[in-house]
Design a protein around this motif. Structure first.
Motif, PDB file in Angstrom:
ATOM      1  N   GLN A 119    -107.112  41.532  20.923  1.00 56.35           N
ATOM      2  CA  GLN A 119    -108.357  40.793  21.036  1.00 56.35           C
ATOM      3  C   GLN A 119    -108.731  40.139  19.712  1.00 56.35           C
ATOM      4  OE1 GLN A 119    -110.953  43.799  22.550  1.00 56.35           O
ATOM      5  NE2 GLN A 119    -109.933  43.878  24.537  1.00 56.35           N
TER       6      GLN A 119
ATOM      7  N   LEU B 230    -107.224  36.769  19.298  1.00 55.10           N
ATOM      8  CA  LEU B 230    -107.715  35.691  20.146  1.00 55.10           C
ATOM      9  C   LEU B 230    -108.551  34.744  19.290  1.00 55.10           C
ATOM     10  CD1 LEU B 230    -107.446  35.180  23.206  1.00 55.10           C
ATOM     11  CD2 LEU B 230    -109.752  36.094  23.448  1.00 55.10           C
TER      12      LEU B 230
ATOM     13  N   ALA C   5    -113.937  35.569  29.634  1.00 51.31           N
ATOM     14  CA  ALA C   5    -113.435  36.776  28.967  1.00 51.31           C
ATOM     15  C   ALA C   5    -112.424  37.485  29.865  1.00 51.31           C
ATOM     16  CB  ALA C   5    -114.591  37.709  28.618  1.00 51.31           C
TER      17      ALA C   5
ATOM     18  N   ALA D 111    -110.221  39.437  27.362  1.00 48.11           N
ATOM     19  CA  ALA D 111    -110.981  39.709  26.139  1.00 48.11           C
ATOM     20  C   ALA D 111    -112.330  40.327  26.493  1.00 48.11           C
ATOM     21  CB  ALA D 111    -111.174  38.414  25.358  1.00 48.11           C
TER      22      ALA D 111
ATOM     23  N   SER E  87    -115.560  39.463  21.595  1.00 46.19           N
ATOM     24  CA  SER E  87    -114.611  38.483  21.058  1.00 46.19           C
ATOM     25  C   SER E  87    -115.220  37.092  21.074  1.00 46.19           C
ATOM     26  CB  SER E  87    -113.317  38.502  21.878  1.00 46.19           C
ATOM     27  OG  SER E  87    -112.487  37.413  21.526  1.00 46.19           O
TER      28      SER E  87
END
Length: 201
Positions: free
Chosen positions: A18, A21, A48, A53, A57
């Motif tokens: 994550q 990302l 997400a 994620a 994030s």
């Protein structure tokens, strides 16, 4: 202890994934969502889930949904205008550049769901300035190609407006009534040739 270690290691790996990302990943996912569902498709929780994620994030990269939409629009502007111009500008012959540009963008217009979605919300306060800027950039670039061919500036601008209008018309036709456009490859090539003949000096 071994099972617990594996679980904690898995969580750590997931968290690490994550962390990797990027804001560009979120912007790209948002742009895809715009093409699928319009601006309404840009929602943090579904994105997400799509990205695998967490909302954390998202908030690491963006202060709110509007900032994500702005990033997606910037990505669209770069990919659908600036990158196309860079790709076309490789050829030194302006006539060839014009023909390649027309073939590329008119051909792509048959599958351009993102532009359709943005045109449908062109008066949105986040979308409107981007659409104006992109449209002017496109017209100015095409006009510069006509000027390279010796067309006076006023006439070059007029032809450029016609060329951009042809592209936008194809975007709308492909969305609203795709069967009105040529379907066979040979017929499509003749269609593109007719557009070039009508626009080029």
């Amino acid at each position: 202890m071994g099972v617990a270690s594996k679980r904690s290691g898995g969580r750590a790996a997931a968290k690490e994934g994550q962390k990797r990302l990027s804001a560009a990943d979120w912007a790209s996912a948002a742009l895809t969502a715009i093409g699928e569902s319009g601006l309404a498709g840009v929602a943090v929780e579904p994105l997400a889930t799509r990205l695998g994620a967490t909302k954390g994030s998202f908030y690491w990269h963006f202060r709110n949904r509007e900032a994500l939409i702005e990033a997606a629009l910037k990505l669209w502007e770069e990919g659908h205008t600036e990158r196309v111009i860079t790709q076309i500008s490789v050829d030194p012959d302006p006539a060839i550049r014009l023909r390649h540009l027309l073939a590329l963008v008119v051909g792509y217009s048959r599958h351009d769901h993102i532009e359709v979605a943005l045109l449908a919300t062109a008066d949105h306060p986040l979308v409107a300035p981007v659409m104006r800027r992109v449209t002017e950039r496109r017209v100015a670039y095409v006009a510069s190609l006509f000027e390279e061919l010796g067309v006076p500036a006023d006439e070059a601008r007029r032809r450029a407006l016609l060329a951009v209008s042809v592209y936008l018309g194809h975007v709308q036709l492909a969305h609203a009534a795709p069967e009105t456009l040529p379907q066979e490859s040979d017929e499509w090539q003749r269609h593109l040739a007719a557009i070039s003949t009508a626009l080029l000096p």
